[in-house]
Write an enzyme that holds these catalytic residues in place. Structure first.
Site, PDB file in Angstrom:
ATOM      1  N   GLY A  11       0.787  -1.234   0.000  1.00 16.82           N
ATOM      2  CA  GLY A  11       0.000   0.000   0.000  1.00 16.82           C
ATOM      3  C   GLY A  11       0.810   1.272   0.000  1.00 16.82           C
ATOM      4  O   GLY A  11       0.307   2.330   0.381  1.00 16.82           O
ATOM      5  N   SER A  12       2.071   1.214  -0.480  1.00 15.10           N
ATOM      6  CA  SER A  12       2.859   2.452  -0.461  1.00 15.10           C
ATOM      7  C   SER A  12       2.282   3.498  -1.415  1.00 15.10           C
ATOM      8  O   SER A  12       2.396   4.702  -1.165  1.00 15.10           O
ATOM      9  CB  SER A  12       4.325   2.165  -0.796  1.00 15.10           C
ATOM     10  OG  SER A  12       4.481   1.814  -2.148  1.00 15.10           O
ATOM     11  N   ASN A  13       1.660   3.064  -2.491  1.00 17.85           N
ATOM     12  CA  ASN A  13       1.059   4.039  -3.411  1.00 17.85           C
ATOM     13  C   ASN A  13      -0.259   4.592  -2.874  1.00 17.85           C
ATOM     14  O   ASN A  13      -0.557   5.777  -3.071  1.00 17.85           O
ATOM     15  CB  ASN A  13       0.886   3.423  -4.796  1.00 17.85           C
ATOM     16  CG  ASN A  13       2.210   3.321  -5.513  1.00 17.85           C
ATOM     17  OD1 ASN A  13       2.722   4.322  -5.993  1.00 17.85           O
ATOM     18  ND2 ASN A  13       2.798   2.130  -5.526  1.00 17.85           N
ATOM     19  N   LYS A  65      -8.190 -13.661 -11.039  1.00 17.18           N
ATOM     20  CA  LYS A  65      -9.110 -12.671 -11.617  1.00 17.18           C
ATOM     21  C   LYS A  65     -10.240 -12.399 -10.637  1.00 17.18           C
ATOM     22  O   LYS A  65     -10.466 -13.170  -9.696  1.00 17.18           O
ATOM     23  CB  LYS A  65      -9.675 -13.169 -12.952  1.00 17.18           C
ATOM     24  CG  LYS A  65     -10.518 -14.438 -12.833  1.00 17.18           C
ATOM     25  CD  LYS A  65     -11.062 -14.863 -14.185  1.00 17.18           C
ATOM     26  CE  LYS A  65     -11.875 -16.147 -14.062  1.00 17.18           C
ATOM     27  NZ  LYS A  65     -12.481 -16.573 -15.334  1.00 17.18           N
ATOM     28  N   MET A  92      -3.697  -6.919  -7.759  1.00 19.94           N
ATOM     29  CA  MET A  92      -3.051  -7.941  -8.573  1.00 19.94           C
ATOM     30  C   MET A  92      -4.018  -8.923  -9.230  1.00 19.94           C
ATOM     31  O   MET A  92      -3.618  -9.996  -9.648  1.00 19.94           O
ATOM     32  CB  MET A  92      -2.013  -8.687  -7.725  1.00 19.94           C
ATOM     33  CG  MET A  92      -0.918  -7.769  -7.174  1.00 19.94           C
ATOM     34  SD  MET A  92      -0.143  -6.661  -8.395  1.00 19.94           S
ATOM     35  CE  MET A  92       0.929  -7.825  -9.242  1.00 19.94           C
ATOM     36  N   ARG A  93      -5.272  -8.541  -9.369  1.00 18.57           N
ATOM     37  CA  ARG A  93      -6.229  -9.398 -10.084  1.00 18.57           C
ATOM     38  C   ARG A  93      -6.678  -8.736 -11.372  1.00 18.57           C
ATOM     39  O   ARG A  93      -6.807  -7.514 -11.438  1.00 18.57           O
ATOM     40  CB  ARG A  93      -7.486  -9.625  -9.239  1.00 18.57           C
ATOM     41  CG  ARG A  93      -7.286 -10.650  -8.195  1.00 18.57           C
ATOM     42  CD  ARG A  93      -8.459 -10.695  -7.250  1.00 18.57           C
ATOM     43  NE  ARG A  93      -8.073 -11.543  -6.162  1.00 18.57           N
ATOM     44  CZ  ARG A  93      -8.265 -12.861  -6.139  1.00 18.57           C
ATOM     45  NH1 ARG A  93      -8.932 -13.451  -7.097  1.00 18.57           N
ATOM     46  NH2 ARG A  93      -7.824 -13.569  -5.138  1.00 18.57           N
ATOM     47  N   ASN A 109      -5.215   2.426 -13.506  1.00 17.56           N
ATOM     48  CA  ASN A 109      -4.252   1.483 -12.942  1.00 17.56           C
ATOM     49  C   ASN A 109      -2.843   2.062 -13.006  1.00 17.56           C
ATOM     50  O   ASN A 109      -2.506   2.804 -13.918  1.00 17.56           O
ATOM     51  CB  ASN A 109      -4.287   0.180 -13.761  1.00 17.56           C
ATOM     52  CG  ASN A 109      -3.288  -0.852 -13.270  1.00 17.56           C
ATOM     53  OD1 ASN A 109      -3.226  -1.145 -12.076  1.00 17.56           O
ATOM     54  ND2 ASN A 109      -2.502  -1.413 -14.179  1.00 17.56           N
ATOM     55  N   HIS A 111       1.090   0.920 -13.314  1.00 15.86           N
ATOM     56  CA  HIS A 111       1.894  -0.230 -13.742  1.00 15.86           C
ATOM     57  C   HIS A 111       3.377   0.154 -13.710  1.00 15.86           C
ATOM     58  O   HIS A 111       3.744   1.232 -14.188  1.00 15.86           O
ATOM     59  CB  HIS A 111       1.489  -0.669 -15.155  1.00 15.86           C
ATOM     60  CG  HIS A 111       2.239  -1.884 -15.597  1.00 15.86           C
ATOM     61  ND1 HIS A 111       1.903  -3.163 -15.170  1.00 15.86           N
ATOM     62  CD2 HIS A 111       3.333  -2.023 -16.385  1.00 15.86           C
ATOM     63  CE1 HIS A 111       2.755  -4.024 -15.689  1.00 15.86           C
ATOM     64  NE2 HIS A 111       3.634  -3.363 -16.425  1.00 15.86           N
TER      65      HIS A 111
HETATM   66  C1  GAR Z   1       3.511  -0.992  -7.560  1.00 12.31           C
HETATM   67  O1  GAR Z   1       4.864  -1.016  -7.951  1.00 12.31           O
HETATM   68  C2  GAR Z   1       2.607  -1.099  -8.762  1.00 12.31           C
HETATM   69  O2  GAR Z   1       3.133  -0.475  -9.913  1.00 12.31           O
HETATM   70  C3  GAR Z   1       2.544  -2.588  -8.961  1.00 12.31           C
HETATM   71  O3  GAR Z   1       2.463  -3.111  -7.655  1.00 12.31           O
HETATM   72  C4  GAR Z   1       3.175  -2.247  -6.763  1.00 12.31           C
HETATM   73  C5  GAR Z   1       2.282  -1.971  -5.573  1.00 12.31           C
HETATM   74  O4  GAR Z   1       3.009  -1.430  -4.522  1.00 12.31           O
HETATM   75  N1  GAR Z   1       1.408  -2.961  -9.737  1.00 12.31           N
HETATM   76  C6  GAR Z   1       1.405  -3.959 -10.609  1.00 12.31           C
HETATM   77  O5  GAR Z   1       2.365  -4.658 -10.826  1.00 12.31           O
HETATM   78  C7  GAR Z   1       0.093  -4.153 -11.322  1.00 12.31           C
HETATM   79  N2  GAR Z   1       0.230  -5.132 -12.355  1.00 12.31           N
HETATM   80  P1  GAR Z   1       2.263  -0.821  -3.244  1.00 12.31           P
HETATM   81  O6  GAR Z   1       1.320  -1.893  -2.715  1.00 12.31           O
HETATM   82  O7  GAR Z   1       3.368  -0.507  -2.287  1.00 12.31           O
HETATM   83  O8  GAR Z   1       1.514   0.407  -3.685  1.00 12.31           O
END
Ligand code: GAR
Length: 195
Positions: A11-13, A65, A92-93, A109, A111
Protein backbone atom coordinates in the site's frame (compact mmCIF):
# COMPACT_ATOMS: atom_id res chain seq x y z
CA UNK A 1 -14.22 13.73 -6.76
CA UNK A 2 -14.80 10.63 -4.66
CA UNK A 3 -11.83 8.26 -4.94
CA UNK A 4 -11.69 4.58 -4.00
CA UNK A 5 -8.34 2.76 -3.89
CA UNK A 6 -8.01 -0.97 -4.53
CA UNK A 7 -4.80 -2.80 -3.64
CA UNK A 8 -3.41 -6.22 -2.77
CA UNK A 9 -0.09 -5.40 -1.12
CA UNK A 10 1.87 -3.11 1.13
CA UNK A 11 0.00 0.00 0.00
CA UNK A 12 2.86 2.45 -0.46
CA UNK A 13 1.06 4.04 -3.41
CA UNK A 14 -2.22 4.27 -1.53
CA UNK A 15 -0.22 5.95 1.24
CA UNK A 16 1.30 8.41 -1.24
CA UNK A 17 -2.21 9.39 -2.36
CA UNK A 18 -3.43 9.77 1.23
CA UNK A 19 -0.34 11.84 2.14
CA UNK A 20 -0.92 14.06 -0.89
CA UNK A 21 -4.52 14.61 0.19
CA UNK A 22 -3.37 15.48 3.72
CA UNK A 23 -0.85 17.95 2.30
CA UNK A 24 -3.48 19.58 0.08
CA UNK A 25 -1.90 18.25 -3.13
CA UNK A 26 -4.78 16.09 -4.39
CA UNK A 27 -6.86 18.80 -6.05
CA UNK A 28 -10.59 18.19 -5.69
CA UNK A 29 -10.06 14.47 -4.97
CA UNK A 30 -11.02 12.88 -1.64
CA UNK A 31 -10.24 9.26 -0.75
CA UNK A 32 -13.51 7.80 0.56
CA UNK A 33 -12.57 4.13 0.98
CA UNK A 34 -9.83 1.52 0.64
CA UNK A 35 -10.56 -2.04 -0.49
CA UNK A 36 -8.35 -5.11 -0.72
CA UNK A 37 -8.77 -8.65 -1.98
CA UNK A 38 -6.31 -9.76 0.73
CA UNK A 39 -7.29 -9.64 4.38
CA UNK A 40 -3.60 -9.29 5.37
CA UNK A 41 -2.75 -6.48 2.94
CA UNK A 42 -0.64 -3.74 4.51
CA UNK A 43 -2.82 -1.30 2.62
CA UNK A 44 -5.78 -1.97 4.93
CA UNK A 45 -3.78 -0.73 7.94
CA UNK A 46 -3.73 2.73 6.32
CA UNK A 47 -7.46 3.09 6.99
CA UNK A 48 -7.24 3.73 10.75
CA UNK A 49 -4.08 5.82 10.29
CA UNK A 50 -5.74 8.20 7.86
CA UNK A 51 -9.34 7.95 9.09
CA UNK A 52 -10.62 6.29 5.92
CA UNK A 53 -12.84 3.17 5.89
CA UNK A 54 -10.81 0.11 4.81
CA UNK A 55 -12.41 -3.20 3.89
CA UNK A 56 -11.48 -6.69 2.75
CA UNK A 57 -13.57 -7.99 -0.14
CA UNK A 58 -13.59 -11.79 -0.40
CA UNK A 59 -12.48 -12.42 -4.01
CA UNK A 60 -13.44 -16.14 -4.15
CA UNK A 61 -13.75 -18.33 -6.16
CA UNK A 62 -10.93 -17.40 -8.58
CA UNK A 63 -7.20 -17.00 -7.86
CA UNK A 64 -5.98 -14.44 -10.39
CA UNK A 65 -9.11 -12.67 -11.62
CA UNK A 66 -12.11 -10.96 -10.05
CA UNK A 67 -15.13 -12.70 -11.49
CA UNK A 68 -18.30 -14.51 -10.45
CA UNK A 69 -19.34 -14.08 -6.81
CA UNK A 70 -16.18 -12.17 -5.87
CA UNK A 71 -16.84 -9.68 -8.63
CA UNK A 72 -20.46 -9.26 -7.52
CA UNK A 73 -19.34 -8.62 -3.93
CA UNK A 74 -16.81 -6.05 -5.11
CA UNK A 75 -19.32 -4.24 -7.32
CA UNK A 76 -21.84 -4.06 -4.46
CA UNK A 77 -19.34 -2.86 -1.86
CA UNK A 78 -17.72 -0.27 -4.10
CA UNK A 79 -21.01 1.01 -5.57
CA UNK A 80 -22.19 1.68 -2.02
CA UNK A 81 -19.56 4.43 -1.60
CA UNK A 82 -20.43 6.11 -4.94
CA UNK A 83 -16.94 6.50 -6.42
CA UNK A 84 -16.11 8.92 -9.22
CA UNK A 85 -12.69 7.32 -9.66
CA UNK A 86 -11.33 3.86 -8.77
CA UNK A 87 -7.54 3.69 -8.49
CA UNK A 88 -5.82 0.32 -8.77
CA UNK A 89 -2.66 0.71 -6.69
CA UNK A 90 -0.99 -2.68 -6.69
CA UNK A 91 -4.24 -4.59 -7.25
CA UNK A 92 -3.05 -7.94 -8.57
CA UNK A 93 -6.23 -9.40 -10.08
CA UNK A 94 -7.51 -9.06 -13.61
CA UNK A 95 -10.78 -7.12 -13.78
CA UNK A 96 -13.41 -8.52 -16.12
CA UNK A 97 -16.05 -6.67 -18.21
CA UNK A 98 -18.70 -7.08 -15.48
CA UNK A 99 -16.71 -4.86 -13.11
CA UNK A 100 -15.45 -2.50 -15.80
CA UNK A 101 -18.97 -1.95 -17.21
CA UNK A 102 -20.28 -1.24 -13.69
CA UNK A 103 -17.72 1.58 -13.36
CA UNK A 104 -17.28 2.54 -17.01
CA UNK A 105 -14.46 5.02 -17.64
CA UNK A 106 -13.74 5.39 -13.93
CA UNK A 107 -11.01 2.79 -13.34
CA UNK A 108 -7.30 3.66 -13.61
CA UNK A 109 -4.25 1.48 -12.94
CA UNK A 110 -0.62 2.01 -11.99
CA UNK A 111 1.89 -0.23 -13.74
CA UNK A 112 5.66 -0.39 -13.03
CA UNK A 113 6.96 -0.07 -16.59
CA UNK A 114 6.66 2.26 -19.57
CA UNK A 115 3.70 0.58 -21.28
CA UNK A 116 3.25 -0.84 -23.86
CA UNK A 117 6.62 -2.36 -22.90
CA UNK A 118 6.60 -5.06 -20.24
CA UNK A 119 2.89 -5.53 -19.43
CA UNK A 120 1.70 -8.21 -17.02
CA UNK A 121 3.45 -9.52 -13.94
CA UNK A 122 6.83 -8.24 -12.70
CA UNK A 123 7.19 -5.24 -14.99
CA UNK A 124 10.31 -4.13 -13.08
CA UNK A 125 12.08 -7.49 -13.38
CA UNK A 126 11.11 -7.87 -17.04
CA UNK A 127 12.72 -4.52 -17.92
CA UNK A 128 15.81 -5.19 -15.79
CA UNK A 129 16.42 -8.62 -17.36
CA UNK A 130 15.84 -7.31 -20.88
CA UNK A 131 18.61 -4.77 -20.36
CA UNK A 132 16.72 -1.62 -21.38
CA UNK A 133 18.34 1.61 -20.24
CA UNK A 134 15.14 3.53 -19.57
CA UNK A 135 12.03 2.17 -17.89
CA UNK A 136 9.54 3.77 -15.51
CA UNK A 137 5.87 3.70 -14.60
CA UNK A 138 2.53 4.32 -16.25
CA UNK A 139 -0.96 5.34 -15.17
CA UNK A 140 -3.64 4.25 -17.64
CA UNK A 141 -7.36 3.68 -17.94
CA UNK A 142 -8.32 0.05 -17.43
CA UNK A 143 -9.94 -1.85 -20.29
CA UNK A 144 -10.47 -5.61 -20.66
CA UNK A 145 -7.06 -5.84 -22.37
CA UNK A 146 -4.59 -6.28 -19.49
CA UNK A 147 -2.37 -3.17 -19.19
CA UNK A 148 -3.64 -2.08 -22.62
CA UNK A 149 -5.94 0.89 -21.93
CA UNK A 150 -5.37 4.54 -22.89
CA UNK A 151 -2.31 6.03 -21.20
CA UNK A 152 -2.87 8.98 -18.86
CA UNK A 153 0.70 9.73 -17.84
CA UNK A 154 4.16 8.20 -17.46
CA UNK A 155 7.45 8.86 -15.66
CA UNK A 156 10.81 7.63 -16.91
CA UNK A 157 13.54 6.06 -14.76
CA UNK A 158 17.07 5.48 -16.03
CA UNK A 159 18.72 2.12 -15.36
CA UNK A 160 22.35 2.89 -14.49
CA UNK A 161 25.15 0.33 -14.86
CA UNK A 162 25.41 -0.03 -11.07
CA UNK A 163 21.68 -0.61 -10.56
CA UNK A 164 20.47 -3.88 -9.10
CA UNK A 165 16.94 -5.17 -9.32
CA UNK A 166 16.43 -3.84 -5.79
CA UNK A 167 17.81 -0.37 -6.46
CA UNK A 168 15.76 -0.15 -9.66
CA UNK A 169 12.60 -1.13 -7.78
CA UNK A 170 13.32 1.59 -5.21
CA UNK A 171 13.67 4.22 -7.97
CA UNK A 172 10.50 3.09 -9.74
CA UNK A 173 8.49 3.14 -6.51
CA UNK A 174 9.71 6.68 -5.82
CA UNK A 175 8.59 7.73 -9.31
CA UNK A 176 5.21 6.03 -8.77
CA UNK A 177 4.69 7.89 -5.50
CA UNK A 178 4.93 11.19 -7.43
CA UNK A 179 3.13 10.17 -10.61
CA UNK A 180 0.00 8.56 -9.19
CA UNK A 181 -1.12 11.34 -6.79
CA UNK A 182 -0.31 13.96 -9.44
CA UNK A 183 -2.44 12.11 -12.00
CA UNK A 184 -5.36 11.79 -9.57
CA UNK A 185 -5.09 15.50 -8.76
CA UNK A 186 -5.14 16.45 -12.42
CA UNK A 187 -8.10 14.18 -13.14
CA UNK A 188 -9.96 15.83 -10.28
CA UNK A 189 -9.54 19.17 -12.02
CA UNK A 190 -11.12 17.81 -15.17
CA UNK A 191 -7.93 18.44 -17.11
CA UNK A 192 -6.22 15.96 -19.38
CA UNK A 193 -3.46 14.44 -17.22
CA UNK A 194 -1.34 13.88 -20.30
CA UNK A 195 -1.39 17.57 -21.22
C1 GAR B 1 3.51 -0.99 -7.56
O1 GAR B 1 4.86 -1.02 -7.95
C2 GAR B 1 2.61 -1.10 -8.76
O2 GAR B 1 3.13 -0.48 -9.91
C3 GAR B 1 2.54 -2.59 -8.96
O3 GAR B 1 2.46 -3.11 -7.65
C4 GAR B 1 3.18 -2.25 -6.76
C5 GAR B 1 2.28 -1.97 -5.57
O4 GAR B 1 3.01 -1.43 -4.52
N1 GAR B 1 1.41 -2.96 -9.74
C6 GAR B 1 1.40 -3.96 -10.61
O5 GAR B 1 2.36 -4.66 -10.83
C7 GAR B 1 0.09 -4.15 -11.32
N2 GAR B 1 0.23 -5.13 -12.35
P1 GAR B 1 2.26 -0.82 -3.24
O6 GAR B 1 1.32 -1.89 -2.71
O7 GAR B 1 3.37 -0.51 -2.29
O8 GAR B 1 1.51 0.41 -3.68
Amino acid sequence: MRVVILGSGRGSNAEAILQAEKAGRLGQARVVALFSDRADAGMLALGPRFGVPAHFIDPAPFKTKLDGEGEARAIAAISAVHPDLIVLAGFMRVLKPGFLNAFAGKVINLHPSLLPSFPGLDGIGQAFRRGVKITGCTVHFVTPEVDGGPILDQAAVRIEPHDTLESLATKIHAAEHELLPATVARLSGGRNPGA
